[in-house]
Write a protein that holds these residues in place. Structure first.
Motif, PDB file in Angstrom:
ATOM      1  N   LEU A  16       6.387  -1.526  -4.099  1.00 33.56           N
ATOM      2  CA  LEU A  16       6.960  -0.931  -5.260  1.00 33.56           C
ATOM      3  C   LEU A  16       6.617   0.431  -5.506  1.00 33.56           C
ATOM      4  O   LEU A  16       7.107   0.880  -6.466  1.00 33.56           O
ATOM      5  N   ALA A  17       5.517   1.027  -5.024  1.00 38.64           N
ATOM      6  CA  ALA A  17       4.881   2.128  -5.411  1.00 38.64           C
ATOM      7  C   ALA A  17       5.920   3.338  -5.354  1.00 38.64           C
ATOM      8  O   ALA A  17       5.832   3.990  -6.381  1.00 38.64           O
ATOM      9  N   PRO A  18       6.501   3.442  -4.402  1.00 41.63           N
ATOM     10  CA  PRO A  18       7.620   4.581  -4.369  1.00 41.63           C
ATOM     11  C   PRO A  18       8.746   4.486  -5.514  1.00 41.63           C
ATOM     12  O   PRO A  18       9.114   5.308  -6.157  1.00 41.63           O
ATOM     13  N   ALA A  19       9.056   3.257  -6.026  1.00 36.15           N
ATOM     14  CA  ALA A  19       9.902   2.802  -7.001  1.00 36.15           C
ATOM     15  C   ALA A  19       9.303   3.443  -8.496  1.00 36.15           C
ATOM     16  O   ALA A  19       9.889   3.762  -9.254  1.00 36.15           O
ATOM     17  N   PHE A  20       8.109   3.137  -8.598  1.00 35.09           N
ATOM     18  CA  PHE A  20       7.267   3.735  -9.579  1.00 35.09           C
ATOM     19  C   PHE A  20       7.128   5.230  -9.647  1.00 35.09           C
ATOM     20  O   PHE A  20       7.247   5.750 -10.747  1.00 35.09           O
ATOM     21  N   GLY A  21       6.972   5.693  -8.617  1.00 36.45           N
ATOM     22  CA  GLY A  21       6.761   7.346  -8.520  1.00 36.45           C
ATOM     23  C   GLY A  21       8.400   7.937  -8.665  1.00 36.45           C
ATOM     24  O   GLY A  21       8.415   8.720  -9.626  1.00 36.45           O
TER      25      GLY A  21
END
Length: 101
Positions: A25-30
């Motif tokens: 999910l890190a890219p979505a948070f970014g």
């Protein structure tokens, strides 16, 4: 409770799945942070005291991404690398401490 008794427990599997899920999910948070104009609190504090223009040390994960990778792949890679390094160090220290007891 020894380190050996925790080797393949259910909570460890769940924890690893949870960590991997957060890394995915890190890219979505970014992406969401870029759309909302979010800025790191330390960056805001540095700007407030005039330290934002001071030279900083470059790092391999500067900007929470891997150099040369796209923004989403780089963020995912940095999340996996950071999680793996942190988990590896924590497990290593735990094993060292378990041997001394």
């Amino acid at each position: 409770m020894s380190a050996e008794s925790l080797r393949h427990s259910e909570w460890q599997r769940r924890s690893l799945v949870g960590l991997f899920g957060l890394a995915v999910l890190a890219p979505a948070f970014g992406w969401a942070a870029s759309k909302t104009g979010y800025a790191e609190p330390m960056e805001n504090a540095a700007e407030a005291v005039g330290a934002a223009s001071a030279p900083t040390t470059a790092s391999i994960l500067s900007g929470y991404t891997l150099p040369g990778a796209g923004p989403h792949v780089g963020t995912f890679g940095a999340a996996l690398l950071g999680t793996t390094l942190t988990l590896g160090l924590a497990v290593g220290f735990a094993r060292l401490l378990a041997k001394t007891e």
